[in-house]
Design an enzyme around this catalytic site. Structure first.
Site, PDB file in Angstrom:
ATOM      1  CE  LYS A 146      25.314  13.869 -18.547  1.00 18.16           C
ATOM      2  NZ  LYS A 146      26.727  13.659 -18.135  1.00 18.16           N
TER       3      LYS A 146
HETATM    4  P1  5BU Z   1      33.586   8.924 -23.917  1.00 16.58           P
HETATM    5  O1  5BU Z   1      34.639   8.157 -23.204  1.00 16.58           O
HETATM    6  O2  5BU Z   1      34.133   9.749 -25.088  1.00 16.58           O
HETATM    7  O3  5BU Z   1      32.420   8.078 -24.309  1.00 16.58           O
HETATM    8  O4  5BU Z   1      33.081   9.974 -22.815  1.00 16.58           O
HETATM    9  C1  5BU Z   1      31.988  10.808 -23.053  1.00 16.58           C
HETATM   10  C2  5BU Z   1      31.819  11.799 -21.936  1.00 16.58           C
HETATM   11  O5  5BU Z   1      30.723  12.658 -22.267  1.00 16.58           O
HETATM   12  C3  5BU Z   1      31.493  11.239 -20.571  1.00 16.58           C
HETATM   13  O6  5BU Z   1      32.143  12.043 -19.607  1.00 16.58           O
HETATM   14  C4  5BU Z   1      29.998  11.354 -20.433  1.00 16.58           C
HETATM   15  O7  5BU Z   1      29.574  11.625 -19.114  1.00 16.58           O
HETATM   16  C5  5BU Z   1      29.690  12.563 -21.296  1.00 16.58           C
HETATM   17  N1  5BU Z   1      28.373  12.519 -21.965  1.00 16.58           N
HETATM   18  C6  5BU Z   1      28.026  11.561 -22.898  1.00 16.58           C
HETATM   19  O8  5BU Z   1      28.817  10.670 -23.209  1.00 16.58           O
HETATM   20  N2  5BU Z   1      26.811  11.611 -23.508  1.00 16.58           N
HETATM   21  C7  5BU Z   1      25.894  12.555 -23.219  1.00 16.58           C
HETATM   22  O9  5BU Z   1      24.810  12.587 -23.800  1.00 16.58           O
HETATM   23  C8  5BU Z   1      26.267  13.531 -22.240  1.00 16.58           C
HETATM   24  C9  5BU Z   1      27.498  13.490 -21.652  1.00 16.58           C
HETATM   25 BR1  5BU Z   1      25.082  14.864 -21.807  1.00 16.58          BR
END
Ligand code: 5BU
Length: 253
Positions: A82
């Site tokens: 990011k």
């Molecule tokens: P989760 O455990 O499935 O919630 O992880 C989601 C991943 O996607 C995590 O590594 C975040 O940094 C990434 N992410 C997110 O959740 N939402 C966003 O809007 C963005 C990245 Br951009």
């Protein structure tokens, strides 16, 4: 076939071979945990997303060998850094301790500082004779985020015109918003979506989750799944379940 970026074709070829539109968000904080994960789920995922700065025992050598494992498993490596600074600093941030330019195929960036950030990141890869693609944050999955529809529209219109942009991050938790994003983006750029879990609803600390199949049907080209896989009792079975949901969504779409 409509994609302008060769890496998008590469990704879709892997996705079709593995029948999976899953990008694993490998958010484990030890190198051993990361190696174990990739071993367990490699055949069921089509890309790997990292946060290089959250690993406690990170070393350049261990990371290089982790990236080699990812390449053996036929995965594009996507560092979700990011970036948000001005172009020249973003270029320098591609180097530094983590040397992201040397091993990442994709990185995320905000367009808040203006379009030169994309040129800066591309110059970063160029500095080591590599090519890569930028995923611009057009939407986010977290509640209360400030990426409102007019901001999203600006990001899409500027990003669509830039050859260094691989695609956009969309909100996987809201199919209606995602369908609108798909309509604005068209077919030439990818949309990858976090905020996806088979257990739909609110996650930790403001994260929101939508169903993987609905996200794909609304226009996602890749579902980014973290805890749904890496915190599952059986990550292999979980990865397979997400792969099936995403593939069924694509077939229906
Ligand atoms: P989760 O455990 O499935 O919630 O992880 C989601 C991943 O996607 C995590 O590594 C975040 O940094 C990434 N992410 C997110 O959740 N939402 C966003 O809007 C963005 C990245 Br951009």
């Amino acid at each position: 076939s409509s994609a302008t970026n060769s890496m998008a074709k590469e990704y879709m070829e892997v996705a079709c071979r593995k029948q999976s539109l899953v990008c694993l968000a490998a958010d484990r904080s030890t190198m051993a945990g990361l190696f174990e994960l990739i071993e367990a789920v490699g055949p069921h995922i089509a890309a790997l997303k990292t946060h290089v700065d959250l690993v406690d025992d990170w070393t350049p050598d261990a990371w290089a060998s982790f990236c080699t494992s990812a390449k053996k498993a036929d995965l594009l490596i996507f560092e979700d850094r990011k970036f948000a600074d001005i172009g020249g600093i973003s270029r320098k941030q591609m180097a530094g301790v983590y040397n992201i330019r040397a091993w990442s195929d994709l990185v995320t960036a905000h367009l808040i500082s203006g379009p030169d950030i994309v040129d800066g990141l591309q110059a970063g890869w160029g500095d080591v004779g590599r090519v890569g693609g930028v995923l611009l944050l057009a939407q986010m999955s977290s509640r209360g985020n400030l990426l409102n529809p007019s901001y999203t529209a600006e990001v899409v219109s500027k990003g669509k015109a830039h050859h260094g942009v691989f695609g956009f991050i969309g909100n996987g938790s809201r199919p209606t918003e995602l369908a609108a994003l798909r309509a604005a983006v068209g077919d030439a750029k990818m949309i990858w979506t976090p905020g996806v879990n088979l257990a739909v609803g609110d996650g930790e600390m403001g994260q929101r989750y939508g169903h993987p199949m609905e996200a794909v049907m609304a226009g996602s080209d890749c579902i980014i799944v973290g805890s749904g896989i890496h915190k599952a009792d059986d990550p292999t079975a979980a990865a397979k379940a997400y792969a099936d949901a995403s593939w069924n969504g694509l077939v229906q779409r």
